[in-house]
Design a protein around this motif. Structure first.
Motif, PDB file in Angstrom:
ATOM      1  N   MET A   1       0.789  -1.194   0.000  1.00 36.70           N
ATOM      2  CA  MET A   1       0.000   0.000   0.000  1.00 36.70           C
ATOM      3  C   MET A   1       0.836   1.266   0.000  1.00 36.70           C
ATOM      4  SD  MET A   1      -3.137  -0.712   2.538  1.00 36.70           S
ATOM      5  CE  MET A   1      -3.307  -2.383   3.112  1.00 36.70           C
ATOM      6  N   ALA A   2       2.105   1.175   0.354  1.00 36.92           N
ATOM      7  CA  ALA A   2       2.964   2.358   0.412  1.00 36.92           C
ATOM      8  C   ALA A   2       3.528   2.676  -0.965  1.00 36.92           C
ATOM      9  CB  ALA A   2       4.095   2.135   1.396  1.00 36.92           C
ATOM     10  N   THR A   3       3.657   3.982  -1.226  1.00 37.30           N
ATOM     11  CA  THR A   3       4.276   4.460  -2.458  1.00 37.30           C
ATOM     12  C   THR A   3       5.379   5.431  -2.066  1.00 37.30           C
ATOM     13  OG1 THR A   3       2.150   4.295  -3.596  1.00 37.30           O
ATOM     14  CG2 THR A   3       3.862   5.590  -4.664  1.00 37.30           C
ATOM     15  N   GLN A   4       6.513   5.294  -2.732  1.00 36.92           N
ATOM     16  CA  GLN A   4       7.653   6.150  -2.426  1.00 36.92           C
ATOM     17  C   GLN A   4       7.937   7.100  -3.573  1.00 36.92           C
ATOM     18  OE1 GLN A   4      10.790   3.426  -1.338  1.00 36.92           O
ATOM     19  NE2 GLN A   4       9.930   3.124   0.713  1.00 36.92           N
ATOM     20  N   TYR A   5       8.411   8.282  -3.207  1.00 31.53           N
ATOM     21  CA  TYR A   5       8.754   9.337  -4.159  1.00 31.53           C
ATOM     22  C   TYR A   5      10.102   9.936  -3.769  1.00 31.53           C
ATOM     23  CZ  TYR A   5       3.645   9.208  -4.729  1.00 31.53           C
ATOM     24  OH  TYR A   5       2.347   8.819  -4.913  1.00 31.53           O
ATOM     25  N   ASP A   6      10.807  10.455  -4.746  1.00 31.88           N
ATOM     26  CA  ASP A   6      12.072  11.145  -4.472  1.00 31.88           C
ATOM     27  C   ASP A   6      11.848  12.560  -3.966  1.00 31.88           C
ATOM     28  OD1 ASP A   6      13.628   8.972  -5.281  1.00 31.88           O
ATOM     29  OD2 ASP A   6      13.628   9.641  -7.371  1.00 31.88           O
ATOM     30  N   SER A   7      10.670  13.111  -4.258  1.00 31.15           N
ATOM     31  CA  SER A   7      10.383  14.492  -3.887  1.00 31.15           C
ATOM     32  C   SER A   7       8.873  14.704  -3.848  1.00 31.15           C
ATOM     33  CB  SER A   7      11.025  15.457  -4.891  1.00 31.15           C
ATOM     34  OG  SER A   7      10.513  15.216  -6.189  1.00 31.15           O
ATOM     35  N   LEU A   8       8.482  15.866  -3.397  1.00 34.45           N
ATOM     36  CA  LEU A   8       7.060  16.220  -3.369  1.00 34.45           C
ATOM     37  C   LEU A   8       6.597  16.628  -4.761  1.00 34.45           C
ATOM     38  CD1 LEU A   8       7.059  18.400  -0.139  1.00 34.45           C
ATOM     39  CD2 LEU A   8       5.899  16.206  -0.432  1.00 34.45           C
ATOM     40  N   ASN A   9       5.389  16.237  -5.113  1.00 28.99           N
ATOM     41  CA  ASN A   9       4.784  16.715  -6.354  1.00 28.99           C
ATOM     42  C   ASN A   9       3.585  17.585  -5.967  1.00 28.99           C
ATOM     43  OD1 ASN A   9       2.474  15.029  -5.918  1.00 28.99           O
ATOM     44  ND2 ASN A   9       3.568  13.301  -6.841  1.00 28.99           N
ATOM     45  N   ALA A  10       2.891  18.128  -6.948  1.00 30.31           N
ATOM     46  CA  ALA A  10       1.788  19.055  -6.684  1.00 30.31           C
ATOM     47  C   ALA A  10       0.684  18.406  -5.845  1.00 30.31           C
ATOM     48  CB  ALA A  10       1.228  19.592  -7.998  1.00 30.31           C
ATOM     49  N   ASP A  11       0.337  17.158  -6.121  1.00 31.84           N
ATOM     50  CA  ASP A  11      -0.715  16.485  -5.361  1.00 31.84           C
ATOM     51  C   ASP A  11      -0.316  16.282  -3.901  1.00 31.84           C
ATOM     52  OD1 ASP A  11      -2.381  16.324  -7.584  1.00 31.84           O
ATOM     53  OD2 ASP A  11      -1.743  14.288  -8.095  1.00 31.84           O
ATOM     54  N   GLN A  85      -5.193   8.898   4.151  1.00 31.80           N
ATOM     55  CA  GLN A  85      -3.825   8.902   3.635  1.00 31.80           C
ATOM     56  C   GLN A  85      -2.879   9.318   4.747  1.00 31.80           C
ATOM     57  OE1 GLN A  85      -3.051  10.575  -0.242  1.00 31.80           O
ATOM     58  NE2 GLN A  85      -0.984  11.144   0.319  1.00 31.80           N
ATOM     59  N   ILE A  86      -1.681   8.772   4.716  1.00 28.10           N
ATOM     60  CA  ILE A  86      -0.573   9.176   5.578  1.00 28.10           C
ATOM     61  C   ILE A  86       0.576   9.533   4.652  1.00 28.10           C
ATOM     62  CG2 ILE A  86       1.098   8.433   7.322  1.00 28.10           C
ATOM     63  CD1 ILE A  86      -1.021   6.405   8.278  1.00 28.10           C
ATOM     64  N   LEU A  87       1.274  10.608   4.972  1.00 30.13           N
ATOM     65  CA  LEU A  87       2.442  11.034   4.200  1.00 30.13           C
ATOM     66  C   LEU A  87       3.584  11.271   5.171  1.00 30.13           C
ATOM     67  CD1 LEU A  87       2.676  13.455   1.288  1.00 30.13           C
ATOM     68  CD2 LEU A  87       4.054  13.924   3.296  1.00 30.13           C
ATOM     69  N   ARG A  88       4.728  10.681   4.881  1.00 27.55           N
ATOM     70  CA  ARG A  88       5.918  10.885   5.709  1.00 27.55           C
ATOM     71  C   ARG A  88       7.034  11.488   4.862  1.00 27.55           C
ATOM     72  NH1 ARG A  88       3.826   5.966   7.378  1.00 27.55           N
ATOM     73  NH2 ARG A  88       3.294   5.862   9.595  1.00 27.55           N
ATOM     74  N   LEU A  89       7.720  12.444   5.458  1.00 27.00           N
ATOM     75  CA  LEU A  89       8.900  13.061   4.844  1.00 27.00           C
ATOM     76  C   LEU A  89      10.103  12.641   5.678  1.00 27.00           C
ATOM     77  CD1 LEU A  89       7.452  16.675   4.454  1.00 27.00           C
ATOM     78  CD2 LEU A  89       7.531  14.877   2.710  1.00 27.00           C
ATOM     79  N   TYR A  90      11.014  11.901   5.071  1.00 29.36           N
ATOM     80  CA  TYR A  90      12.213  11.430   5.755  1.00 29.36           C
ATOM     81  C   TYR A  90      13.404  12.235   5.262  1.00 29.36           C
ATOM     82  CZ  TYR A  90       9.455   7.167   6.627  1.00 29.36           C
ATOM     83  OH  TYR A  90       8.501   6.278   7.015  1.00 29.36           O
ATOM     84  N   GLU A 127      14.746  13.485   1.806  1.00 33.43           N
ATOM     85  CA  GLU A 127      15.434  12.470   1.013  1.00 33.43           C
ATOM     86  C   GLU A 127      14.470  11.422   0.471  1.00 33.43           C
ATOM     87  OE1 GLU A 127      18.181  11.179   3.997  1.00 33.43           O
ATOM     88  OE2 GLU A 127      19.283  13.072   3.933  1.00 33.43           O
ATOM     89  N   LEU A 128      13.338  11.253   1.147  1.00 28.05           N
ATOM     90  CA  LEU A 128      12.345  10.263   0.734  1.00 28.05           C
ATOM     91  C   LEU A 128      10.967  10.731   1.178  1.00 28.05           C
ATOM     92  CD1 LEU A 128      11.624   7.366  -0.351  1.00 28.05           C
ATOM     93  CD2 LEU A 128      11.934   6.575   2.007  1.00 28.05           C
ATOM     94  N   VAL A 129       9.996  10.605   0.287  1.00 28.59           N
ATOM     95  CA  VAL A 129       8.598  10.859   0.596  1.00 28.59           C
ATOM     96  C   VAL A 129       7.876   9.529   0.464  1.00 28.59           C
ATOM     97  CG1 VAL A 129       6.508  12.132  -0.052  1.00 28.59           C
ATOM     98  CG2 VAL A 129       8.773  13.188  -0.391  1.00 28.59           C
ATOM     99  N   GLN A 130       7.084   9.192   1.464  1.00 30.40           N
ATOM    100  CA  GLN A 130       6.326   7.940   1.380  1.00 30.40           C
ATOM    101  C   GLN A 130       4.884   8.198   1.792  1.00 30.40           C
ATOM    102  OE1 GLN A 130       7.957   4.083   2.688  1.00 30.40           O
ATOM    103  NE2 GLN A 130       6.187   3.975   4.039  1.00 30.40           N
ATOM    104  N   THR A 131       3.970   7.692   0.979  1.00 35.92           N
ATOM    105  CA  THR A 131       2.555   7.730   1.342  1.00 35.92           C
ATOM    106  C   THR A 131       2.115   6.312   1.664  1.00 35.92           C
ATOM    107  OG1 THR A 131       1.823   7.456  -0.949  1.00 35.92           O
ATOM    108  CG2 THR A 131       2.051   9.723  -0.126  1.00 35.92           C
ATOM    109  N   SER A 132       1.117   6.223   2.524  1.00 32.64           N
ATOM    110  CA  SER A 132       0.502   4.932   2.816  1.00 32.64           C
ATOM    111  C   SER A 132      -0.990   5.155   3.004  1.00 32.64           C
ATOM    112  CB  SER A 132       1.148   4.263   4.035  1.00 32.64           C
ATOM    113  OG  SER A 132       1.104   5.103   5.152  1.00 32.64           O
ATOM    114  N   CYS A 133      -1.723   4.076   3.132  1.00 33.91           N
ATOM    115  CA  CYS A 133      -3.178   4.102   3.025  1.00 33.91           C
ATOM    116  C   CYS A 133      -3.884   4.955   4.071  1.00 33.91           C
ATOM    117  CB  CYS A 133      -3.737   2.683   3.055  1.00 33.91           C
ATOM    118  SG  CYS A 133      -3.480   1.848   4.643  1.00 33.91           S
ATOM    119  N   GLY A 134      -3.461   4.906   5.302  1.00 34.76           N
ATOM    120  CA  GLY A 134      -4.150   5.646   6.343  1.00 34.76           C
ATOM    121  C   GLY A 134      -5.486   5.063   6.753  1.00 34.76           C
ATOM    122  N   TYR A 135      -5.754   3.828   6.359  1.00 35.27           N
ATOM    123  CA  TYR A 135      -7.047   3.208   6.666  1.00 35.27           C
ATOM    124  C   TYR A 135      -7.317   3.124   8.156  1.00 35.27           C
ATOM    125  CZ  TYR A 135      -7.149   1.588   1.781  1.00 35.27           C
ATOM    126  OH  TYR A 135      -7.154   1.509   0.419  1.00 35.27           O
TER     127      TYR A 135
END
Length: 184
Positions: A1-11, A85-90, A127-135
């Motif tokens: 369920m988690a998605t990782q990104y290198d940076s923040l995008n508009a959404d 949704q949960i968003l973490r900035l590492y 350095e890392l952005v990760q979203t997860s479901c937040g259910y």
């Protein structure tokens, strides 16, 4: 369920700015883990890999000590209303003190003035952005910000806040230096 990104995008930026609270977590290899809730109005997105927040006077100054000793910082934002949704900035953070050019630049560009009670600015290099479901995050209704912190800052006044910093905010619970410079 988690998605990782290198940076923040508009959404992701939009998601952060729609929330009312964020949490910071920091530690060193041998210290207690510090987890703190903060109001979203203190947070600013500087670019796709940099965020900062006003660090206002509170009971301790653990994050500053951890930034000085270790630098690891995580910011978490979660939806308490709307789609889950949960968003973490590492990343690694740094404390920008009153006497730094970085502090003055961020205040001027992002806040306009230094709100009473501001100890420093915490800046996170993401350095890392990760979203997860937040259910599992419950739904809550937002009623507004508490006046307690502003009232406490106003009752202390600038001199009382400086005295408080000198007494309570120069070392962490674990005896680590916070690096806080108490302005004259």
């Amino acid at each position: 369920m988690a998605t990782q990104y290198d940076s923040l995008n508009a959404d992701l930026r939009d998601f952060i700015l729609r929330q009312h609270i964020f949490f910071t977590a920091s530690a060193t290899a041998s210290s207690r883990v510090n987890l703190t809730p903060r109001e979203i109005g203190a947070l600013r997105i500087l670019d796709d890999n940099t965020v900062c927040y006003l660090d206002r006077t509170g009971s301790g100054n653990e994050t500053a000590a951890h930034m000085l000793a270790d630098g690891r910082l995580t910011i978490m934002v979660c939806a308490f209303a709307g789609p889950p949704q949960i968003l973490r900035l590492y990343g690694h953070g740094e404390s920008l003190g009153w006497d730094s050019d970085g502090f003055r630049e961020v205040i001027a560009a992002q806040y306009g003035e230094v709100p009473l009670g501001t100890r420093q600015i915490m800046k996170l290099h993401v350095e890392l952005v990760q979203t997860s479901c937040g259910y599992g995050v419950p739904l809550f209704d937002y009623k507004g910000e508490r006046a307690s912190l502003e009232n406490w800052h106003n009752n202390k006044g600038p001199e009382g806040l400086r005295d408080y910093w000198a007494e309570k905010n120069l070392t962490s619970l674990d005896g680590l230096s916070t690096g806080l410079h108490v302005p004259e």
